[in-house]
Design a protein around this motif. Structure first.
Motif, PDB file in Angstrom:
ATOM      1  N   ALA A  52       0.839  -1.202   0.000  1.00 54.59           N
ATOM      2  CA  ALA A  52       0.000   0.000   0.000  1.00 54.59           C
ATOM      3  C   ALA A  52       0.877   1.255   0.000  1.00 54.59           C
ATOM      4  CB  ALA A  52      -0.915   0.012   1.220  1.00 54.59           C
ATOM      5  N   ARG A  53       0.446   2.252  -0.756  1.00 53.93           N
ATOM      6  CA  ARG A  53       1.181   3.514  -0.801  1.00 53.93           C
ATOM      7  C   ARG A  53       0.261   4.725  -0.655  1.00 53.93           C
ATOM      8  NH1 ARG A  53       4.416   0.229  -0.006  1.00 53.93           N
ATOM      9  NH2 ARG A  53       6.439  -0.067  -0.979  1.00 53.93           N
ATOM     10  N   ASP A  54      -1.023   4.550  -0.833  1.00 59.29           N
ATOM     11  CA  ASP A  54      -1.998   5.636  -0.707  1.00 59.29           C
ATOM     12  C   ASP A  54      -2.903   5.326   0.475  1.00 59.29           C
ATOM     13  OD1 ASP A  54      -2.058   5.454  -4.181  1.00 59.29           O
ATOM     14  OD2 ASP A  54      -1.210   7.133  -3.065  1.00 59.29           O
ATOM     15  N   PHE A  55      -2.946   6.242   1.427  1.00 56.56           N
ATOM     16  CA  PHE A  55      -3.677   6.013   2.659  1.00 56.56           C
ATOM     17  C   PHE A  55      -4.710   7.107   2.895  1.00 56.56           C
ATOM     18  CE2 PHE A  55       0.393   3.970   3.157  1.00 56.56           C
ATOM     19  CZ  PHE A  55       0.131   2.825   3.879  1.00 56.56           C
ATOM     20  N   ILE A  56      -5.848   6.701   3.398  1.00 56.06           N
ATOM     21  CA  ILE A  56      -6.829   7.617   3.970  1.00 56.06           C
ATOM     22  C   ILE A  56      -7.001   7.137   5.406  1.00 56.06           C
ATOM     23  CG2 ILE A  56      -9.179   8.495   3.922  1.00 56.06           C
ATOM     24  CD1 ILE A  56      -9.256   7.761   0.922  1.00 56.06           C
ATOM     25  N   ILE A  57      -6.635   7.986   6.348  1.00 53.19           N
ATOM     26  CA  ILE A  57      -6.636   7.578   7.750  1.00 53.19           C
ATOM     27  C   ILE A  57      -7.527   8.521   8.540  1.00 53.19           C
ATOM     28  CG2 ILE A  57      -5.218   7.254   9.822  1.00 53.19           C
ATOM     29  CD1 ILE A  57      -2.891   6.533   7.977  1.00 53.19           C
ATOM     30  N   GLY A  58      -8.466   7.945   9.262  1.00 52.09           N
ATOM     31  CA  GLY A  58      -9.317   8.719  10.154  1.00 52.09           C
ATOM     32  C   GLY A  58      -8.663   8.800  11.520  1.00 52.09           C
ATOM     33  N   THR A  90       6.482   9.028  23.981  1.00 52.22           N
ATOM     34  CA  THR A  90       5.212   9.438  24.584  1.00 52.22           C
ATOM     35  C   THR A  90       5.232  10.949  24.741  1.00 52.22           C
ATOM     36  OG1 THR A  90       6.088   9.308  26.826  1.00 52.22           O
ATOM     37  CG2 THR A  90       5.080   7.296  25.934  1.00 52.22           C
ATOM     38  N   ALA A  91       4.139  11.502  25.202  1.00 54.27           N
ATOM     39  CA  ALA A  91       4.104  12.936  25.473  1.00 54.27           C
ATOM     40  C   ALA A  91       5.191  13.317  26.464  1.00 54.27           C
ATOM     41  CB  ALA A  91       2.729  13.341  26.007  1.00 54.27           C
ATOM     42  N   ARG A  92       5.423  12.493  27.459  1.00 52.92           N
ATOM     43  CA  ARG A  92       6.470  12.774  28.453  1.00 52.92           C
ATOM     44  C   ARG A  92       7.837  12.838  27.768  1.00 52.92           C
ATOM     45  NH1 ARG A  92       6.367  14.876  33.260  1.00 52.92           N
ATOM     46  NH2 ARG A  92       5.081  13.309  34.209  1.00 52.92           N
ATOM     47  N   GLY A  93       8.058  12.021  26.748  1.00 51.16           N
ATOM     48  CA  GLY A  93       9.316  12.054  26.015  1.00 51.16           C
ATOM     49  C   GLY A  93       9.559  13.380  25.327  1.00 51.16           C
ATOM     50  N   LEU A  94       8.486  14.054  24.946  1.00 51.11           N
ATOM     51  CA  LEU A  94       8.623  15.358  24.296  1.00 51.11           C
ATOM     52  C   LEU A  94       9.274  16.385  25.215  1.00 51.11           C
ATOM     53  CD1 LEU A  94       5.158  15.615  22.515  1.00 51.11           C
ATOM     54  CD2 LEU A  94       7.371  15.200  21.430  1.00 51.11           C
ATOM     55  N   GLU A  95       9.149  16.184  26.519  1.00 47.16           N
ATOM     56  CA  GLU A  95       9.706  17.128  27.486  1.00 47.16           C
ATOM     57  C   GLU A  95      11.214  17.303  27.298  1.00 47.16           C
ATOM     58  OE1 GLU A  95       9.665  17.876  32.301  1.00 47.16           O
ATOM     59  OE2 GLU A  95       9.365  15.846  31.566  1.00 47.16           O
ATOM     60  N   SER A  96      11.922  16.226  27.003  1.00 47.50           N
ATOM     61  CA  SER A  96      13.380  16.294  26.887  1.00 47.50           C
ATOM     62  C   SER A  96      13.870  16.200  25.438  1.00 47.50           C
ATOM     63  CB  SER A  96      14.020  15.183  27.727  1.00 47.50           C
ATOM     64  OG  SER A  96      13.555  13.915  27.299  1.00 47.50           O
ATOM     65  N   LEU A  97      12.954  16.255  24.491  1.00 48.00           N
ATOM     66  CA  LEU A  97      13.326  16.121  23.080  1.00 48.00           C
ATOM     67  C   LEU A  97      14.198  17.288  22.618  1.00 48.00           C
ATOM     68  CD1 LEU A  97      12.930  14.520  20.419  1.00 48.00           C
ATOM     69  CD2 LEU A  97      10.996  16.033  19.967  1.00 48.00           C
ATOM     70  N   ALA A  98      15.309  16.947  21.965  1.00 47.86           N
ATOM     71  CA  ALA A  98      16.205  17.972  21.427  1.00 47.86           C
ATOM     72  C   ALA A  98      16.495  17.765  19.950  1.00 47.86           C
ATOM     73  CB  ALA A  98      17.522  17.979  22.212  1.00 47.86           C
ATOM     74  N   GLU A  99      16.301  16.533  19.455  1.00 46.63           N
ATOM     75  CA  GLU A  99      16.681  16.220  18.077  1.00 46.63           C
ATOM     76  C   GLU A  99      15.789  15.119  17.507  1.00 46.63           C
ATOM     77  OE1 GLU A  99      20.438  13.997  15.875  1.00 46.63           O
ATOM     78  OE2 GLU A  99      20.660  14.651  17.936  1.00 46.63           O
ATOM     79  N   ILE A 100      15.508  15.235  16.218  1.00 46.33           N
ATOM     80  CA  ILE A 100      14.778  14.193  15.494  1.00 46.33           C
ATOM     81  C   ILE A 100      15.660  13.763  14.330  1.00 46.33           C
ATOM     82  CG2 ILE A 100      12.720  13.605  14.161  1.00 46.33           C
ATOM     83  CD1 ILE A 100      11.332  15.983  15.620  1.00 46.33           C
ATOM     84  N   SER A 101      15.829  12.460  14.179  1.00 44.93           N
ATOM     85  CA  SER A 101      16.595  11.934  13.052  1.00 44.93           C
ATOM     86  C   SER A 101      15.673  11.137  12.136  1.00 44.93           C
ATOM     87  CB  SER A 101      17.731  11.027  13.544  1.00 44.93           C
ATOM     88  OG  SER A 101      18.361  10.398  12.443  1.00 44.93           O
ATOM     89  N   CYS A 102      15.797  11.411  10.848  1.00 44.08           N
ATOM     90  CA  CYS A 102      15.000  10.705   9.842  1.00 44.08           C
ATOM     91  C   CYS A 102      15.813   9.613   9.147  1.00 44.08           C
ATOM     92  CB  CYS A 102      14.507  11.700   8.786  1.00 44.08           C
ATOM     93  SG  CYS A 102      13.627  13.100   9.466  1.00 44.08           S
ATOM     94  N   LYS A 103      17.057   9.432   9.556  1.00 45.62           N
ATOM     95  CA  LYS A 103      17.981   8.525   8.868  1.00 45.62           C
ATOM     96  C   LYS A 103      17.482   7.086   8.782  1.00 45.62           C
ATOM     97  CE  LYS A 103      22.030  11.252  10.013  1.00 45.62           C
ATOM     98  NZ  LYS A 103      23.176  11.380  10.897  1.00 45.62           N
ATOM     99  N   LYS A 104      16.773   6.627   9.803  1.00 42.01           N
ATOM    100  CA  LYS A 104      16.313   5.238   9.831  1.00 42.01           C
ATOM    101  C   LYS A 104      14.824   5.086   9.496  1.00 42.01           C
ATOM    102  CE  LYS A 104      19.851   3.671  13.027  1.00 42.01           C
ATOM    103  NZ  LYS A 104      20.132   3.063  14.331  1.00 42.01           N
ATOM    104  N   ALA A 105      14.200   6.181   9.051  1.00 46.03           N
ATOM    105  CA  ALA A 105      12.780   6.101   8.662  1.00 46.03           C
ATOM    106  C   ALA A 105      12.667   5.140   7.482  1.00 46.03           C
ATOM    107  CB  ALA A 105      12.256   7.472   8.282  1.00 46.03           C
ATOM    108  N   ILE A 106      11.599   4.360   7.470  1.00 47.51           N
ATOM    109  CA  ILE A 106      11.478   3.384   6.388  1.00 47.51           C
ATOM    110  C   ILE A 106      11.420   4.115   5.041  1.00 47.51           C
ATOM    111  CG2 ILE A 106      10.457   1.598   7.842  1.00 47.51           C
ATOM    112  CD1 ILE A 106       7.787   2.231   6.605  1.00 47.51           C
ATOM    113  N   PRO A 107      12.252   3.695   4.098  1.00 46.06           N
ATOM    114  CA  PRO A 107      12.378   4.426   2.831  1.00 46.06           C
ATOM    115  C   PRO A 107      11.093   4.490   2.018  1.00 46.06           C
ATOM    116  CG  PRO A 107      13.732   2.422   2.819  1.00 46.06           C
ATOM    117  CD  PRO A 107      13.153   2.551   4.187  1.00 46.06           C
ATOM    118  N   LYS A 110       8.602   7.656   1.518  1.00 45.31           N
ATOM    119  CA  LYS A 110       8.734   8.674   0.477  1.00 45.31           C
ATOM    120  C   LYS A 110       7.791   8.417  -0.697  1.00 45.31           C
ATOM    121  CE  LYS A 110      13.491   9.755   1.594  1.00 45.31           C
ATOM    122  NZ  LYS A 110      14.884   9.758   1.163  1.00 45.31           N
ATOM    123  N   GLU A 111       7.341   7.180  -0.833  1.00 44.57           N
ATOM    124  CA  GLU A 111       6.435   6.807  -1.919  1.00 44.57           C
ATOM    125  C   GLU A 111       4.967   6.919  -1.501  1.00 44.57           C
ATOM    126  OE1 GLU A 111       7.465   2.760  -2.785  1.00 44.57           O
ATOM    127  OE2 GLU A 111       9.593   3.233  -2.983  1.00 44.57           O
TER     128      GLU A 111
END
Length: 183
Positions: A52-58, A90-107, A110-111
């Motif tokens: 699947a590559r096209d999603f409609i999500i409620g 989780t929301a609690r994790g957002l408290e200390s968030l400083a960086e987001i990495s996209c390097k390991k996002a499933i390729p 993009k499709e």
């Protein structure tokens, strides 16, 4: 278009992954900052694996306020604190968030195209944002709401550096505890 076999498989996956969390009154003050959505992530991953590559999500009616980092973590995004350690998704994790990495996002992401259906137009933050409007329904105290709103705002600012078109004011960004913004 998703065929019937894929749809049936996804429904089975959804049934398998739905977890009802019951939180007693003694845990009420922390439930809203500790829970993360773990339904959508597995279903999206499974659907992508099946082609699947096209999603409609409620989205809507979540018990979380994690801004979608639970889902995004399962899809390979990494969320780190100032020391480079992973934050709990989780929301609690957002408290200390400083960086987001996209390097390991499933390729395959993009499709993919995602169309999101929701029945609210709340922005992510502010007096009409998800924390302010829906936080008390999820067990948040006024102090929690203020903290979560600041965590979500900081998260949105980090996202803006990665994806300049991200907009925390867009209609529906605050849907499902910020999951609308994540999409």
């Amino acid at each position: 278009m998703i065929d019937t076999i894929l749809f049936d498989s996804l429904l089975k996956g959804l049934k398998k992954n739905v977890k009802l969390v019951l939180v007693g009154d003694e845990n009420r003050e922390v439930n809203n900052v500790l829970l993360a959505l773990d339904i959508t992530d597995d279903v999206i991953q499974e659907a992508i694996n099946m082609g699947a590559r096209d999603f409609i999500i409620g989205i809507g009616g979540s018990s979380t306020n994690d801004c979608g980092i639970g889902m995004l973590s399962a899809l390979g995004f990494e969320f780190k604190d100032k020391s480079g350690n992973s934050v709990f998704p989780t929301a609690r994790g957002l408290e200390s968030l400083a960086e987001i990495s996209c390097k390991k996002a499933i390729p395959e992401l993009k499709e993919c195209t995602f169309r999101i259906a929701c029945d609210v137009t709340n922005p992510l933050c502010g007096k009409l944002g998800c924390s302010a409007v829906y936080g008390s329904q999820k067990g948040a105290s006024p102090e929690d709401i203020e903290k979560m709103d600041s965590w979500l705002r900081a998260y949105a600012e980090i996202c803006k550096k990665i994806l300049p078109t991200s907009d925390m004011e867009s209609h529906g960004a605050g849907a499902a505890g910020g999951l609308g913004f994540a999409f």
